[in-house]
Design an enzyme around this catalytic site. Structure first.
Site, PDB file in Angstrom:
ATOM      1  N   LYS A 129       0.923  -1.361  -0.009  1.00 29.21           N
ATOM      2  CA  LYS A 129       0.463  -0.081   0.311  1.00 29.21           C
ATOM      3  C   LYS A 129       1.157   1.565  -0.110  1.00 29.21           C
ATOM      4  O   LYS A 129       1.708   0.941  -0.188  1.00 29.21           O
ATOM      5  CB  LYS A 129      -1.205  -0.041   1.287  1.00 29.21           C
ATOM      6  N   ASP A 169      -6.821   4.475  -4.474  1.00 26.84           N
ATOM      7  CA  ASP A 169      -8.134   4.605  -2.953  1.00 26.84           C
ATOM      8  C   ASP A 169      -8.084   5.479  -2.966  1.00 26.84           C
ATOM      9  O   ASP A 169      -8.484   6.394  -3.763  1.00 26.84           O
ATOM     10  CB  ASP A 169      -6.886   4.126  -1.497  1.00 26.84           C
TER      11      ASP A 169
END
Ligand code: GLU
Length: 449
Positions: A129, A169
């Site tokens: 991430k 995201d």
């Protein structure tokens, strides 16, 4: 704090010591460890190979400065991260988040969750991430472009279709991915489509990727309801948030015959008893990047805006938190139970606090944790990688069917594993134990690396 298995307690304590002040990361780790007692008792080989300690320590963490010029010519400095957590199942895979609240601990919690979520999809993707404390709100397209180009000028050396594949995201959508991809292509002189997912349909993107997280969450909740001979048809639903995940969750609920009566943004809650008009919502949020107050205006008196209530106070049969982490606390969960809610599925990552989860499960509410319920987004990213690798592009119908199949598979897998560990209907145990075992077995097979 839950009582951890004696083998797991020191692992957790080490995580606390090594990662001070990263509360969200601690929370994500504890939630997984809490499910693993029976697994490590059954598999002492995981303990001997120190698999759990290894999983809790990212393979690589990259932190860098992102300088850029705003429209007035002023120098701005942001910080960016890429945490490459686990490559045991495939290239690191996970989104980038642009939000002023992003710290290393935020990215670590998301990356840690991503390992298990990605495993649950059954597709060959590892966990990672990234993100930045850059706030795209109120920034011009030109500013966003300069920021993305500067970020990629460092990030390009760490990513690649076989290495690490970022996506979107919160705060990162097709606009940002376009600028990031353009700069990657320019620096490397490679049209390497598979380096990023969530791309535009005309330049290597996949059908259904935009819809996938929201659609997948709703498919998952429908599967949970089916175990109690219920469904979404005729159900009253609340969906927190109004971004990418929320919009397509609302769309899918309506396709399945339910009515979404409330959604929200950071300015408040909109209650729309006739059902949120998703076309107006898309116009306001996706096209104009506006606020829900604009939505209320466009709805012409049908919907009401409240800045003083919690969305969880709106009575419903099903609740889908689709905004951000820890958005539902104990009180929120109690309000849902009081309002008659039968099922909750996490569209966003870790939206329910541990206390909220205890209230929901204690009251017999079906609860789908994010790493299972919202895995449709990353699963469709993996389908995008497949299409890029074969220089192909699939139809909407075919891709959606693949997504639905994957979501039903995840539900089945979580339900079966929960049963196996004597916790029928407990999707938290099912998701964590099942994903962990897959990752742990692959780690054992690949040796101490
Ligand atoms: N950010 C999304 C998630 O939380 C998607 C990541 C991806 O598509 O790689 O799973």
């Amino acid at each position: 704090m839950p009582d951890l298995d004696p083998v797991l307690q020191p692992v957790y304590e080490q995580v606390l010591r090594r990662n001070p002040a990263e509360a969200e990361f601690h929370q994500a780790v504890l939630e997984v460890l809490d499910s693993l007692g029976p697994v490590v008792r059954q598999h002492p080989e995981y303990v001997d190979a120190r698999v759990i300690e290894r999983i809790c320590e990212p393979e690589r963490q990259i932190i860098f400065r992102v300088p850029w010029l705003d429209d007035t010519g002023r120098v701005r400095i942001n910080r960016a991260f890429r945490v490459e957590f686990s490559s045991v199942l495939g290239p690191y895979k996970g989104g980038l988040r642009f939000h002023p609240s992003v710290l290393l601990g935020t990215v670590k919690f998301l990356g840690f969750e991503q390992i298990f979520k990605n495993a649950l999809t059954g597709l060959p993707i590892g966990g990672g991430k990234g993100g930045s404390d850059f706030d795209p709100k109120g920034r011009s397209d030109a500013e966003v472009m300069r920021f993305c180009q500067s970020l990629m000028t460092e990030l390009y050396r760490h990513v690649g279709e076989y290495t690490d594949v970022p996506a979107g995201d919160i705060g990162v959508g097709q606009r940002e991915l376009g600028y990031l991809f353009g700069q990657y292509k320019r620096i490397t002189n490679r049209y390497e489509s598979g380096v990023l997912t969530g791309k535009g349909l005309g330049w290597g993107g996949s059908q259904v990727r935009r819809e996938a997280t929201g659609y997948g969450t709703v498919i998952f909740v429908e599967e949970m309801l089916r175990t109690r001979d219920r469904g979404l048809d005729g159900a009253k639903v609340v969906v927190s948030g109004s971004g990418n995940v929320a919009i397509y969750a609302i769309e899918k609920v309506h396709q399945l015959g339910g009515t979404v009566v409330a959604c929200s943004d950071s300015g408040g809650v909109v209650v729309d008893e006739e059902g949120v008009d998703v076309e107006i919502l898309k116009q306001v949020k996706e096209v104009r990047r506006g606020r829900l107050t604009d939505y209320v205006q466009e709805r012409g008196g049908v919907a009401r805006h409240h800045s003083d209530i919690s969305i969880w106070e709106v009575p419903c049969d099903v609740a889908l938190p689709c905004a951000t982490q820890n958005e539902m606390d104990e009180q929120g969960a109690q309000a849902l139970v009081k309002g008659g809610c039968a099922a909750v599925a996490e569209g966003s990552n870790m939206p329910c606090t541990p206390a909220a989860v205890r209230v929901l499960t204690g009251a017999g509410v079906l609860f789908g944790p994010g790493k299972a319920a919202n895995a449709g987004g990353v699963a469709t990213s993996a389908l995008e990688m497949q299409q890029n690798a074969s220089r192909d592009s699939w139809t909407f119908e075919y891709t959606e069917e693949r997504l639905a199949e994957i979501m039903r598979g995840i539900h089945e897998r979580c339900a079966a594993t929960a049963e196996e560990y004597g916790a029928p209907g407990n999707y938290v145990v099912g998701a964590n134990a099942s994903a962990f075992r897959q990752v742990a077995d692959a780690m054992l097979a690949q040796g101490v690396v």
